[in-house]
Design a protein around this motif. Structure first.
Motif, PDB file in Angstrom:
ATOM      1  N   LEU A 184      21.550  37.552 -51.529  1.00  8.12           N
ATOM      2  CA  LEU A 184      21.238  36.543 -50.533  1.00  8.12           C
ATOM      3  C   LEU A 184      19.732  36.490 -50.305  1.00  8.12           C
ATOM      4  O   LEU A 184      19.064  37.515 -50.287  1.00  8.12           O
ATOM      5  CB  LEU A 184      21.937  36.851 -49.209  1.00  8.12           C
ATOM      6  N   ILE A 185      19.201  35.284 -50.143  1.00  7.55           N
ATOM      7  CA  ILE A 185      17.791  35.109 -49.796  1.00  7.55           C
ATOM      8  C   ILE A 185      17.665  35.205 -48.279  1.00  7.55           C
ATOM      9  O   ILE A 185      18.405  34.551 -47.532  1.00  7.55           O
ATOM     10  CB  ILE A 185      17.260  33.747 -50.288  1.00  7.55           C
ATOM     11  N   ASP A 186      16.730  36.014 -47.831  1.00  8.76           N
ATOM     12  CA  ASP A 186      16.523  36.206 -46.399  1.00  8.76           C
ATOM     13  C   ASP A 186      15.473  35.215 -45.911  1.00  8.76           C
ATOM     14  O   ASP A 186      14.279  35.384 -46.139  1.00  8.76           O
ATOM     15  CB  ASP A 186      16.069  37.640 -46.131  1.00  8.76           C
ATOM     16  N   TYR A 187      15.929  34.169 -45.260  1.00 12.04           N
ATOM     17  CA  TYR A 187      15.008  33.186 -44.680  1.00 12.04           C
ATOM     18  C   TYR A 187      15.690  32.586 -43.460  1.00 12.04           C
ATOM     19  O   TYR A 187      16.896  32.800 -43.231  1.00 12.04           O
ATOM     20  CB  TYR A 187      14.643  32.097 -45.702  1.00 12.04           C
ATOM     21  N   LYS A 188      14.961  31.830 -42.663  1.00 12.86           N
ATOM     22  CA  LYS A 188      15.521  31.247 -41.452  1.00 12.86           C
ATOM     23  C   LYS A 188      16.261  29.972 -41.817  1.00 12.86           C
ATOM     24  O   LYS A 188      15.643  28.915 -42.021  1.00 12.86           O
ATOM     25  CB  LYS A 188      14.419  30.968 -40.429  1.00 12.86           C
ATOM     26  N   ALA A 189      17.580  30.050 -41.903  1.00 16.40           N
ATOM     27  CA  ALA A 189      18.385  28.883 -42.277  1.00 16.40           C
ATOM     28  C   ALA A 189      18.368  27.844 -41.159  1.00 16.40           C
ATOM     29  O   ALA A 189      18.181  28.165 -39.982  1.00 16.40           O
ATOM     30  CB  ALA A 189      19.822  29.309 -42.576  1.00 16.40           C
ATOM     31  N   ASN A 190      18.532  26.593 -41.539  1.00 14.97           N
ATOM     32  CA  ASN A 190      18.576  25.506 -40.556  1.00 14.97           C
ATOM     33  C   ASN A 190      19.548  24.432 -41.035  1.00 14.97           C
ATOM     34  O   ASN A 190      20.189  24.572 -42.070  1.00 14.97           O
ATOM     35  CB  ASN A 190      17.172  24.921 -40.329  1.00 14.97           C
ATOM     36  N   GLY A 191      19.645  23.365 -40.279  1.00 17.47           N
ATOM     37  CA  GLY A 191      20.629  22.330 -40.594  1.00 17.47           C
ATOM     38  C   GLY A 191      20.085  21.188 -41.428  1.00 17.47           C
ATOM     39  O   GLY A 191      20.733  20.133 -41.526  1.00 17.47           O
ATOM     40  N   LEU A 192      18.924  21.361 -42.036  1.00 19.23           N
ATOM     41  CA  LEU A 192      18.358  20.280 -42.840  1.00 19.23           C
ATOM     42  C   LEU A 192      19.227  19.988 -44.052  1.00 19.23           C
ATOM     43  O   LEU A 192      19.719  20.892 -44.715  1.00 19.23           O
ATOM     44  CB  LEU A 192      16.955  20.652 -43.326  1.00 19.23           C
ATOM     45  N   ALA A 193      19.393  18.710 -44.347  1.00 17.70           N
ATOM     46  CA  ALA A 193      20.163  18.304 -45.526  1.00 17.70           C
ATOM     47  C   ALA A 193      19.622  16.978 -46.029  1.00 17.70           C
ATOM     48  O   ALA A 193      19.306  16.081 -45.237  1.00 17.70           O
ATOM     49  CB  ALA A 193      21.644  18.171 -45.184  1.00 17.70           C
ATOM     50  N   SER A 194      19.511  16.854 -47.345  1.00 19.61           N
ATOM     51  CA  SER A 194      19.011  15.607 -47.930  1.00 19.61           C
ATOM     52  C   SER A 194      19.885  14.426 -47.544  1.00 19.61           C
ATOM     53  O   SER A 194      19.391  13.308 -47.339  1.00 19.61           O
ATOM     54  CB  SER A 194      18.947  15.747 -49.454  1.00 19.61           C
ATOM     55  N   SER A 195      21.198  14.655 -47.451  1.00 13.95           N
ATOM     56  CA  SER A 195      22.105  13.557 -47.114  1.00 13.95           C
ATOM     57  C   SER A 195      21.795  12.992 -45.722  1.00 13.95           C
ATOM     58  O   SER A 195      21.890  11.775 -45.505  1.00 13.95           O
ATOM     59  CB  SER A 195      23.555  14.029 -47.173  1.00 13.95           C
ATOM     60  N   VAL A 196      21.417  13.862 -44.774  1.00 16.83           N
ATOM     61  CA  VAL A 196      21.079  13.410 -43.425  1.00 16.83           C
ATOM     62  C   VAL A 196      19.805  12.559 -43.460  1.00 16.83           C
ATOM     63  O   VAL A 196      19.692  11.539 -42.766  1.00 16.83           O
ATOM     64  CB  VAL A 196      20.914  14.613 -42.479  1.00 16.83           C
ATOM     65  N   ILE A 197      18.839  12.977 -44.265  1.00 19.37           N
ATOM     66  CA  ILE A 197      17.603  12.201 -44.396  1.00 19.37           C
ATOM     67  C   ILE A 197      17.906  10.834 -44.983  1.00 19.37           C
ATOM     68  O   ILE A 197      17.420   9.804 -44.493  1.00 19.37           O
ATOM     69  CB  ILE A 197      16.585  12.954 -45.274  1.00 19.37           C
ATOM     70  N   ARG A 198      18.711  10.798 -46.048  1.00 19.78           N
ATOM     71  CA  ARG A 198      19.051   9.514 -46.671  1.00 19.78           C
ATOM     72  C   ARG A 198      19.728   8.572 -45.679  1.00 19.78           C
ATOM     73  O   ARG A 198      19.424   7.383 -45.621  1.00 19.78           O
ATOM     74  CB  ARG A 198      19.974   9.736 -47.877  1.00 19.78           C
ATOM     75  N   GLN A 199      20.627   9.109 -44.895  1.00 22.60           N
ATOM     76  CA  GLN A 199      21.413   8.275 -43.982  1.00 22.60           C
ATOM     77  C   GLN A 199      20.620   7.795 -42.775  1.00 22.60           C
ATOM     78  O   GLN A 199      20.911   6.735 -42.224  1.00 22.60           O
ATOM     79  CB  GLN A 199      22.644   9.054 -43.507  1.00 22.60           C
ATOM     80  N   ASN A 200      19.610   8.564 -42.368  1.00 22.64           N
ATOM     81  CA  ASN A 200      18.945   8.294 -41.089  1.00 22.64           C
ATOM     82  C   ASN A 200      17.461   7.987 -41.193  1.00 22.64           C
ATOM     83  O   ASN A 200      16.794   7.836 -40.166  1.00 22.64           O
ATOM     84  CB  ASN A 200      19.138   9.490 -40.156  1.00 22.64           C
ATOM     85  N   PHE A 201      16.945   7.865 -42.398  1.00 20.09           N
ATOM     86  CA  PHE A 201      15.505   7.739 -42.573  1.00 20.09           C
ATOM     87  C   PHE A 201      14.933   6.557 -41.785  1.00 20.09           C
ATOM     88  O   PHE A 201      13.856   6.650 -41.198  1.00 20.09           O
ATOM     89  CB  PHE A 201      15.155   7.589 -44.058  1.00 20.09           C
ATOM     90  N   TYR A 202      15.638   5.435 -41.751  1.00 20.76           N
ATOM     91  CA  TYR A 202      15.119   4.234 -41.084  1.00 20.76           C
ATOM     92  C   TYR A 202      15.632   4.060 -39.654  1.00 20.76           C
ATOM     93  O   TYR A 202      15.117   3.224 -38.920  1.00 20.76           O
ATOM     94  CB  TYR A 202      15.453   2.990 -41.909  1.00 20.76           C
TER      95      TYR A 202
END
Length: 397
Positions: free
Chosen positions: A157-175
């Motif tokens: 496992l990579i140890d980093y601060k996970a978050n809820g970012l997702a490319s699909s959310v950006i695509r759907q909500n960019f505008y």
């Protein structure tokens, strides 16, 4: 060397992708991480109407200032489905003495045993897994242990601060929700806007047929032939400059939709709809056909993309700081195959596919020379646009 390979569609690449790569670099003492941009993966539709070249360019922009992060383009250019085992086999063969690490998201880990030839992948590389916000760590650890039992190689496992970012959310909500743009490198954000990516408006061949039939009824035959020439040239330029091609073609078809109405009608439409009319436009109402065309675009032809409307509005005069579609339509209107009277057309038609900004400037240069011979027809917007691109050519903008 210790080489990380981070595969994905990156549609679009966002800050968490970079955070994961950095965490892997540090935690596992990697010398380099390569973003392996998927071409035609078997498990998802990457296109989302986005050209592969645009995804590739966004990754290049996002990693421009990351000295230990690079890009691997092989999958973009590979024919057929792009399986990870093929790329990892190639990379291992190219780097036989290096340690290879394959970075994936936790969602991929859960289905890794169902991938095509997962045993080959784990033979070639150590698997590094980036958890997502809300992941059940017991489930992830169970999946890692299962993979260790099934396959050779190792899984971490990579140890980093996970978050809820997702490319699909950006695509759907960019505008609709500009806060999602904070997840992007500013250059990537600018690229998305300039290339009209993830627009809520999509156009298809049926739209082209419908609008061309409408224009066939509205325009004189010679103007209709010109319109088809502009539309096909816009399509070709859009393919070259990675703009949605059917969107450009729609703009080309509609660019002169108000050309064949009377001057009185143009003035009337503007006055009734609070569209500003300048003195020169009252004097030469034909100059209003861009503004009225932009209005008709939405009110008459049900085409609601603001970039299309703006390109139609400025297709004759241009404007300072034109966006990519503005330039495409401005140039297409000037160089379409039916044109034969403008100066140096052969040069302009070549330059349009080599340096679009230079072509815009050259057209403006020729237009200003023509207007200097007919000073009563000078439109200040054209002069302002010419001066803007003159300064840009000098590197002052």
């Amino acid at each position: 060397m210790r080489i990380g390979i981070y595969g994905g569609t990156f549609n679009p690449i966002h800050n968490t992708h970079i955070d994961i790569a950095r965490a892997a670099l540090e935690q596992f003492s990697l010398d380099k991480v390569y973003f392996l941009v998927a071409g035609n993966p078997p498990h998802k539709d990457t296109a989302e109407n986005i050209p592969d070249a645009c995804r590739l360019e966004m990754v290049k922009l996002a990693i421009a200032n990351q000295p230990k992060i690079a890009i691997d383009e092989r999958e973009i250019y590979r024919t057929g489905k792009s399986y990870s085992y093929i790329s990892l086999t190639e990379i291992k063969k190219e780097n036989p003495t290096d340690d290879i690490f394959f970075i994936m998201g936790s969602d991929s880990l859960l289905y890794f045993k169902n991938w095509v030839k997962p045993d080959v992948i784990s033979d070639c590389a150590t698997i590094l897994v980036a958890p997502r916000l809300g992941d059940d760590m017991d489930v992830l650890n169970d999946a890692i242990n299962e993979c260790k039992d099934l396959f050779s190689g190792d899984f971490f496992l990579i140890d980093y601060k996970a978050n809820g970012l997702a490319s699909s959310v950006i695509r759907q909500n960019f505008y609709t929700d500009k806060s999602v743009r904070e997840w992007l490198d500013s250059k990537v954000e600018e690229y998305i806007i300039e290339h009209n990516l993830y627009s809520p408006y999509s156009y298809y061949y049926d739209d082209i047929l419908r609008l061309s039939q409408e224009m066939n009824k509205e325009l004189k035959s010679s103007r209709y032939v010109h319109t088809l020439g502009v539309a096909t040239t816009a399509y070709s330029l859009a393919l070259k400059w990675n703009y949605p091609a059917y969107t450009a073609m729609v703009a080309g078809i509609l660019h002169d939709c108000a050309k064949c109405i009377s001057d009185e009608k143009r003035i009337s439409v503007c006055e009734k709809n609070n569209i500003p009319i300048r003195d020169i436009e009252y004097k030469y109402p034909h100059l209003l056909h861009g503004k009225v065309g932009a209005f008709y675009c939405k009110s008459k032809y049900d085409v609601f993309d603001d970039q299309i409307a703006h390109a139609i509005e400025v297709h004759t005069t241009g404007c300072p700081g034109m966006n990519l579609l503005d330039k495409i339509i401005f140039v297409a209107d000037y160089i379409e195959p039916g044109r034969d009277k403008q100066p140096r057309l052969d040069i302009l038609r070549s330059v349009a596919y080599e340096d679009l900004d230079k072509c815009v400037f050259m057209i403006l240069e020729d237009t200003v020379n023509y207007l200097n011979e007919n000073p009563e027809m000078v439109d200040s917007t054209t002069i302002d646009t010419y001066n803007y691109y003159l300064n840009e050519m000098k590197g002052e903008v």
